[in-house]
Design an enzyme around this catalytic site. Structure first.
Site, PDB file in Angstrom:
ATOM      1  N   ARG A 107      -0.216  -9.156  13.134  1.00  0.00           N
ATOM      2  CA  ARG A 107      -0.777  -8.070  12.315  1.00  0.00           C
ATOM      3  C   ARG A 107      -1.673  -8.639  11.217  1.00  0.00           C
ATOM      4  O   ARG A 107      -2.709  -8.077  10.891  1.00  0.00           O
ATOM      5  CB  ARG A 107       0.347  -7.227  11.723  1.00  0.00           C
ATOM      6  CG  ARG A 107       0.999  -6.343  12.784  1.00  0.00           C
ATOM      7  CD  ARG A 107       2.383  -5.881  12.372  1.00  0.00           C
ATOM      8  NE  ARG A 107       2.393  -5.006  11.237  1.00  0.00           N
ATOM      9  CZ  ARG A 107       3.466  -4.806  10.452  1.00  0.00           C
ATOM     10  NH1 ARG A 107       4.604  -5.430  10.710  1.00  0.00           N
ATOM     11  NH2 ARG A 107       3.395  -3.991   9.431  1.00  0.00           N
ATOM     12  N   ARG A 155      11.889  -0.820  11.458  1.00  0.00           N
ATOM     13  CA  ARG A 155      10.602  -0.963  12.165  1.00  0.00           C
ATOM     14  C   ARG A 155      10.590  -2.251  12.975  1.00  0.00           C
ATOM     15  O   ARG A 155      10.733  -3.342  12.427  1.00  0.00           O
ATOM     16  CB  ARG A 155       9.447  -0.988  11.154  1.00  0.00           C
ATOM     17  CG  ARG A 155       8.998   0.365  10.714  1.00  0.00           C
ATOM     18  CD  ARG A 155       7.863   0.284   9.726  1.00  0.00           C
ATOM     19  NE  ARG A 155       6.667  -0.393  10.227  1.00  0.00           N
ATOM     20  CZ  ARG A 155       5.522  -0.427   9.584  1.00  0.00           C
ATOM     21  NH1 ARG A 155       5.409   0.175   8.413  1.00  0.00           N
ATOM     22  NH2 ARG A 155       4.487  -1.053  10.101  1.00  0.00           N
ATOM     23  N   LYS A 184       0.830  -1.218   0.000  1.00  0.00           N
ATOM     24  CA  LYS A 184       0.000   0.000   0.000  1.00  0.00           C
ATOM     25  C   LYS A 184       0.862   1.266   0.000  1.00  0.00           C
ATOM     26  O   LYS A 184       0.620   2.174  -0.772  1.00  0.00           O
ATOM     27  CB  LYS A 184      -0.932   0.026   1.229  1.00  0.00           C
ATOM     28  CG  LYS A 184      -1.865  -1.179   1.323  1.00  0.00           C
ATOM     29  CD  LYS A 184      -2.846  -1.029   2.472  1.00  0.00           C
ATOM     30  CE  LYS A 184      -2.221  -1.107   3.850  1.00  0.00           C
ATOM     31  NZ  LYS A 184      -1.628  -2.425   4.198  1.00  0.00           N
ATOM     32  N   ARG A 226      11.532  -5.660   4.412  1.00  0.00           N
ATOM     33  CA  ARG A 226      11.445  -4.234   4.746  1.00  0.00           C
ATOM     34  C   ARG A 226      12.058  -3.970   6.120  1.00  0.00           C
ATOM     35  O   ARG A 226      12.709  -2.964   6.334  1.00  0.00           O
ATOM     36  CB  ARG A 226       9.975  -3.789   4.727  1.00  0.00           C
ATOM     37  CG  ARG A 226       9.805  -2.299   4.960  1.00  0.00           C
ATOM     38  CD  ARG A 226       8.378  -1.852   4.746  1.00  0.00           C
ATOM     39  NE  ARG A 226       7.496  -2.304   5.805  1.00  0.00           N
ATOM     40  CZ  ARG A 226       6.176  -2.176   5.783  1.00  0.00           C
ATOM     41  NH1 ARG A 226       5.577  -1.642   4.741  1.00  0.00           N
ATOM     42  NH2 ARG A 226       5.432  -2.589   6.779  1.00  0.00           N
ATOM     43  N   ARG A 237      -9.402   0.944   9.252  1.00  0.00           N
ATOM     44  CA  ARG A 237      -9.088  -0.451   9.588  1.00  0.00           C
ATOM     45  C   ARG A 237     -10.206  -1.109  10.372  1.00  0.00           C
ATOM     46  O   ARG A 237     -10.097  -2.306  10.669  1.00  0.00           O
ATOM     47  CB  ARG A 237      -7.803  -0.506  10.413  1.00  0.00           C
ATOM     48  CG  ARG A 237      -6.524  -0.766   9.617  1.00  0.00           C
ATOM     49  CD  ARG A 237      -5.386  -0.668  10.586  1.00  0.00           C
ATOM     50  NE  ARG A 237      -4.196  -1.382  10.287  1.00  0.00           N
ATOM     51  CZ  ARG A 237      -3.103  -0.874   9.718  1.00  0.00           C
ATOM     52  NH1 ARG A 237      -3.103   0.346   9.267  1.00  0.00           N
ATOM     53  NH2 ARG A 237      -2.026  -1.606   9.573  1.00  0.00           N
TER      54      ARG A 237
HETATM   55  P1  AMP Z   1       0.972   0.314   9.109  1.00  0.00           P
HETATM   56  O1  AMP Z   1       2.107   1.266   8.875  1.00  0.00           O
HETATM   57  O2  AMP Z   1      -0.263   0.713   8.361  1.00  0.00           O
HETATM   58  O3  AMP Z   1       1.370  -1.115   8.880  1.00  0.00           O
HETATM   59  O4  AMP Z   1       0.601   0.446  10.661  1.00  0.00           O
HETATM   60  C1  AMP Z   1       1.523   0.098  11.681  1.00  0.00           C
HETATM   61  C2  AMP Z   1       0.789  -0.015  12.999  1.00  0.00           C
HETATM   62  O5  AMP Z   1       0.197   1.234  13.348  1.00  0.00           O
HETATM   63  C3  AMP Z   1      -0.371  -1.011  13.013  1.00  0.00           C
HETATM   64  O6  AMP Z   1       0.062  -2.330  13.285  1.00  0.00           O
HETATM   65  C4  AMP Z   1      -1.238  -0.453  14.148  1.00  0.00           C
HETATM   66  O7  AMP Z   1      -0.690  -0.748  15.412  1.00  0.00           O
HETATM   67  C5  AMP Z   1      -1.077   1.054  13.938  1.00  0.00           C
HETATM   68  N1  AMP Z   1      -2.106   1.613  13.006  1.00  0.00           N
HETATM   69  C6  AMP Z   1      -1.884   2.164  11.796  1.00  0.00           C
HETATM   70  N2  AMP Z   1      -3.028   2.561  11.232  1.00  0.00           N
HETATM   71  C7  AMP Z   1      -4.016   2.251  12.098  1.00  0.00           C
HETATM   72  C8  AMP Z   1      -5.428   2.394  12.081  1.00  0.00           C
HETATM   73  N3  AMP Z   1      -6.074   2.930  11.033  1.00  0.00           N
HETATM   74  N4  AMP Z   1      -6.117   1.941  13.163  1.00  0.00           N
HETATM   75  C9  AMP Z   1      -5.498   1.396  14.226  1.00  0.00           C
HETATM   76  N5  AMP Z   1      -4.169   1.214  14.300  1.00  0.00           N
HETATM   77  C10 AMP Z   1      -3.423   1.640  13.250  1.00  0.00           C
END
Ligand code: AMP
Length: 191
Positions: free
Chosen positions: A146, A134, A14, A128, A89
Site C-alpha cells: 500500500r 482489517r 487521515k 490499528r 488517489r
Molecule cells: P483506505 O481506507 O483509504 O486505506 O483504503 C483501503 C483500500 O481501499 C485501499 O488500499 C484501496 O484498495 C481501496 N481504495 C480506497 N480509496 C481508494 C481510491 N480513492 N482509489 C482506489 N482505491 C481505493
C-alpha cells in the site's frame, strides 16, 4: 464551500483527523476506503469486485471510486463542504473530482498532506489492525505494498495541487491533538 483533500500515505492519520475536522467545521466526511468497506460488509457486487484489489493493497479502478464519489456529492448537495479522505488517489480521480465540483460551481480549497515517517506508518497500521480487524492492516507485505502504491501512483498528486497553489504539508508526527491543532491553524486561514 470548504473542500479539503486530506492527503498522506496509509497510516498517516487521515481518518482520525477527518473525524475531528468534520465535527469542528461541520463538514461531510467522504472516505472511499470506508465506503468500499461498507460495500464489502454488505457483500454487494461492487464490494466483491473491490475486494480483489483491496486484499492485495492495490487501487480499485478509477471508474468505480469516481462513481461512488459522484453519488455521495449528489446525496450531500446541501453540505458546507467536504473532507476527502483517501480520495483522490490518481490524477484521473483528481481531474474527475474537479469536474464534479465544478458542476455545482465549487472547487477544491486545499490539499493538506500529513507528513509521517515510514516506520511510524507501519507501526500505526499494525496497531490499528489489532482492533479494526482489517485484513489489509494485519499483513506486513500488504502494508508495504500500500505504501509502494502510494509512492508510485498517488504521491504525484502533490504536484497536481502544488501547481494550483493549493498544497500544504502538515507535520503528521506527534499526538492526535498536536496534529489536529496544526491542521486547524491551516484550515482557519481559509475562513
Ligand atoms: P483506505 O481506507 O483509504 O486505506 O483504503 C483501503 C483500500 O481501499 C485501499 O488500499 C484501496 O484498495 C481501496 N481504495 C480506497 N480509496 C481508494 C481510491 N480513492 N482509489 C482506489 N482505491 C481505493
Amino acid at each position: 464551500m470548504l473542500n479539503i483533500v486530506l492527503f498522506g500515505p496509509p497510516g498517516a492519520g487521515k481518518g482520525t483527523q477527518a473525524y475531528k475536522l468534520i465535527e469542528k467545521y461541520k463538514l461531510v466526511h467522504l472516505s472511499t476506503g470506508d465506503i468500499l468497506r461498507a460495500e464489502l460488509a454488505a457483500k454487494t457486487k461492487l464490494g466483491e469486485e473491490a475486494r480483489k484489489f483491496m486484499d492485495k493493497g492495490e487501487l480499485v479502478p478509477d471508474e468505480v471510486v469516481i462513481g461512488m464519489i459522484r453519488k455521495k456529492l449528489n446525496d450531500n448537495s446541501e453540505a458546507n463542504g467536504f473532507i476527502f479522505d483517501g480520495f483522490p488517489r490518481t490524477k484521473e480521480q483528481a481531474k474527475a473530482l474537479d469536474v464534479l465540483l465544478d458542476e455545482s460551481g465549487n472547487s477544491i480549497t486545499a490539499m493538506l498532506a500529513l507528513d509521517v515517517e515510514h516506520a511510524e506508518l507501519v507501526k500505526r497500521l499494525l496497531n490499528r489492525g489489532k482492533n479494526s480487524g482489517r485484513a489489509d492492516d494485519q499483513d506486513i507485505s500488504i502494508i508495504e505494498n500500500r505504501v509502494i502504491v502510494y509512492h508510485n501512483e498517488t504521491k504525484l498528486l502533490i504536484d497536481y495541487y502544488s501547481e494550483q497553489g493549493k498544497f500544504s504539508s502538515i507535520n503528521g508526527m506527534g499526538t492526535i491533538d498536536e496534529i489536529f491543532k496544526r491542521l486547524c491553524q491551516k484550515v482557519d486561514t481559509f475562513y
